[in-house]
Design an enzyme around this catalytic site. Structure first.
Site, short mmCIF file in Angstrom:
data_model
loop_
_atom_site.label_atom_id
_atom_site.label_comp_id
_atom_site.label_asym_id
_atom_site.label_seq_id
_atom_site.Cartn_x
_atom_site.Cartn_y
_atom_site.Cartn_z
N ASP A 28 0.82 -1.20 0.00
CA ASP A 28 0.00 0.00 0.00
C ASP A 28 0.86 1.27 0.00
O ASP A 28 1.91 1.32 0.63
CB ASP A 28 -0.89 -0.01 1.25
CG ASP A 28 -1.80 1.19 1.34
OD1 ASP A 28 -2.64 1.36 0.44
OD2 ASP A 28 -1.65 1.98 2.30
N GLU A 39 1.12 -0.49 -5.13
CA GLU A 39 0.20 0.61 -5.40
C GLU A 39 1.06 1.87 -5.44
O GLU A 39 1.44 2.42 -4.40
CB GLU A 39 -0.87 0.73 -4.30
CG GLU A 39 -1.88 1.81 -4.64
CD GLU A 39 -2.40 2.57 -3.43
OE1 GLU A 39 -3.38 3.33 -3.60
OE2 GLU A 39 -1.84 2.45 -2.34
#
Length: 638
Positions: free
Chosen positions: A316, A369
């Site tokens: 993330d 990401e």
């Protein structure tokens, strides 16, 4: 004072372990730190070990000693590792505990165990002595998972928040065991290859969706225990479904029982808020330059691959790690030693993380990401890349959703919004995401961004997915997108499953299931998804008709797919599409089929290529292209 037996001096740490920990190279630290039920001199008990180099003293407190701060002090190791450790007899699995840490100023901090395998269910905050022993029954999957995780394999991901996917009893979530039935059955029905879970690690604040983690080594006890979560993973594997976990090394919350100020100092983060505080999430940023923190984080990544048989980690907020000035104004950040804005320590950490994962588990995948144009995110470290296996294609997502918002009458002026992604499509191994981030914070559901009446909205949605699944790369859909959820995602309410069984939502769901199946069974759509040899424009410039046509190619000469996207509600009669080979082409999928909610006006029979040049190719197909539709043909031979 408790009548419990005193702490016995004992260590699971060898001198080599301590040196590796200090050097940032102890990547199985979970075998040494935390709480471990062992037998010592014929007596069972628990060995505790915790890192707190600035602490004056550390004790274990819990329900076994009346939370007495002075009952069970741990021993400081003789070396400079900063480890406090000891064995407490008769402390068993299931014991609730914390560490009582005396700081240099004399304050007492009650902290959860950073390496705990299980935590109390929030809002309670103590750790629980537990192990991760499990008799796995997924050997068949583990033997062949390299075929499912390979870069030349189909990769179609269903993104799920476990706590809100299904709430049959109002606000109550399904347990891991219940999900092992309902979710597994649904994944099989929908033909996705992988499921991705938003962070399952223990987190105190449910509305953080799991991204504010305090228990990095424990699945959330809201849905069951560690072995229950293992059972869910096992059942997914037995159904042929890979499991991706969201992993969050970018920041951590400042809850009093967590990592923040762990021994009275900024142990895991930077003291200077220009480096150690995240302005977007009001949380702490890990100190990637501190060796012990690197040991902690890389151990955590390997832990999930090791003990939980996880197949991939989606990392993330990588962009927030790469740049020192991320979400900061001038004067709010500290340049690196070269005067630049790149976080050299984070970059080094990410490279080492990826090297460790692929060295230890070469049949897994790491996915970034990352929302900027940082070069080489999914390129090997030996050529200067970060070493990830894939990267989210955020530019594709923004451009594509922006295009589909336009009324079809205006789309001819925005044609390049769809074609631009192919300029850079092969600079990384891209995954195309329509994720949870696109259905929160006032953005509304995807279906609400589709223009027109109800028929056009759903036709647009089907065309969007048809374009997505035939575009180079892999793809990800957040839960609810597959049937056209009509409200913004709410973790309290969950999905409206009644919609999925009513028209036109039922047709959309059927289309996504068939699209997944077609994708999985067609090497032309996945075998060269990250290679420019796998894609070829037929006509990317027909903006006048708003039709986009291209060729997808597998590794074998006969693996060909012809993709036609009609982006307006106008039927295109006698539309010619140039093809490279003589022979017959048969329909793979038609988003306008009646069973999906389309017009069903065209029933496509196998089409024989006409030997006449078109689009610069020696042959062509002539077909009637349905309105607002994606139609895909595959080469069927001569």
């Amino acid at each position: 004072m408790s009548t419990q037996t005193a702490v016995i001096s004992h260590s699971l740490f060898s001198d080599e372990d301590a040196n590796l920990w200090k050097a940032g190279k102890l990547f199985r630290a979970y075998d040494k730190l935390g709480s471990h039920v062992i037998e010592l001199d014929g007596e069972q008990g628990t060995y505790f070990a915790v890192w707190g180099p600035s602490a004056k003293s550390v004790s274990v407190i819990g329900n076994f000693n009346g939370w007495d701060h002075g009952a069970h002090p741990l021993n400081a190791r003789w070396d400079s590792s900063g480890i406090f450790e000891g064995f407490i007899p008769r402390v068993k699995s299931g014991t609730i505990y914390k560490y009582s840490i005396e700081t240099q100023s004399g304050d007492l901090l009650d902290k959860g165990d950073p390496f705990a395998r299980l935590w109390e269910t929030p809002p309670l905050t103590a750790s629980i002595v537990w192990d991760t022993y499990y008799e796995w029954d997924d050997a068949d999957w583990m033997k062949v998972r390299s075929k499912h995780n390979g870069i030349d394999s189909p990769y179609s991901v269903y993104e799920v928040h476990l706590g809100s996917w299904k709430k049959p009893k109002g606000t109550e979530s399904l347990s891991y065991r219940e999900l092992a039935v309902d979710l597994v059955d649904y994944m099989k029905e929908m033909n996705f290859t992988h499921v991705e879970f938003l962070p399952v690690m223990e987190h105190p604040y449910f509305p953080s969706w799991g991204y504010q983690i305090t228990g990095y080594f424990a699945p959330s006890s809201r849905f069951g225990g560690p072995q229950d979560f293992m059972y869910l993973i096992q059942e997914l594997h037995k159904a042929g479904i890979g499991v991706i976990l969201d992993w969050v090394p970018s920041h951590f919350p400042t809850d009093a029982h967590g990592l923040a100020q762990f021994d009275g100092t900024h142990l895991y983060d930077h003291e200077d808020p220009k480096l150690g505080f995240h302005p977007d999430w009001k949380s702490a940023i890990f100190n990637y330059g501190r060796n012990e923190v690197r040991s902690f984080l890389i151990s955590n990544a390997l832990f999930w691959l090791d003990r939980y048989h996880i197949d991939a980690l989606r990392v993330d907020a990588v962009a927030s790690m790469l740049y020192l000035d991320y979400s900061r104004k001038e004067g709010e950040w500290i340049p690196n030693k070269f005067g630049g804005n790149k976080n050299l320590e984070a970059i080094s950490f990410l490279r080492e993380f990826n090297e460790a994962v692929y060295r230890e588990y070469p049949d897994t995948m790491t996915i970034a990401e990352e929302s900027t144009a940082f070069e080489g995110v999914s390129r090997p470290t030996y050529v200067g890349g970060l070493g990830f296996g894939m990267k989210w294609m955020m530019g594709w997502m923004h451009d594509t959703l922006g295009f589909f918002k336009n009324d079809p009458i205006h789309r001819s002026h925005h044609h390049n919004s769809l074609t631009f992604s192919l300029v850079y499509a092969f600079t990384e191994n891209f995954m195309l995401p329509l994720s949870h981030d696109e259905v929160v914070h006032g953005k509304g559901p995807i279906i609400d961004r589709m223009p027109g009446d109800d028929w056009q909205r759903f036709a647009n949605m089907r065309t969007l997915y048809g374009y997505m699944y035939t575009h180079p790369g892999s793809q990800l859909l957040f839960m609810g997108n597959e049937f056209g959820q009509t409200t913004e995602w709410s973790i309290d309410k969950g999905l409206n499953w009644t919609l999925s069984e009513t028209a036109p939502h039922k047709g959309l769901k059927k289309y996504v299931a068939d699209l997944n199946k077609a994708y999985r069974e067609t090497p032309a759509l996945y075998a060269q998804a990250y290679d420019p040899q796998g894609f070829e424009w037929i006509d990317g410039g027909d903006n006048q008709n708003s039709v986009l046509t291209y060729l997808r190619k597998g590794k074998k000469g006969n693996e060909l797919a012809i993709v036609i996207n009609n982006l307006t509600p106008t039927v295109r009669h006698h539309y010619r599409v140039g093809v490279p080979k003589a022979g017959t082409y048969k329909l793979l999928i038609n988003s306008d089929a009646k069973e999906y909610g389309g017009t069903g006006a065209q029933e496509f029979k196998p089409v024989k290529a006409v030997e006449s040049e078109w689009n610069g190719r020696p042959f062509h197909l002539e077909i009637t292209v349905p309105p607002l539709a994606t139609v895909v043909f595959v080469y069927a031979g001569k």
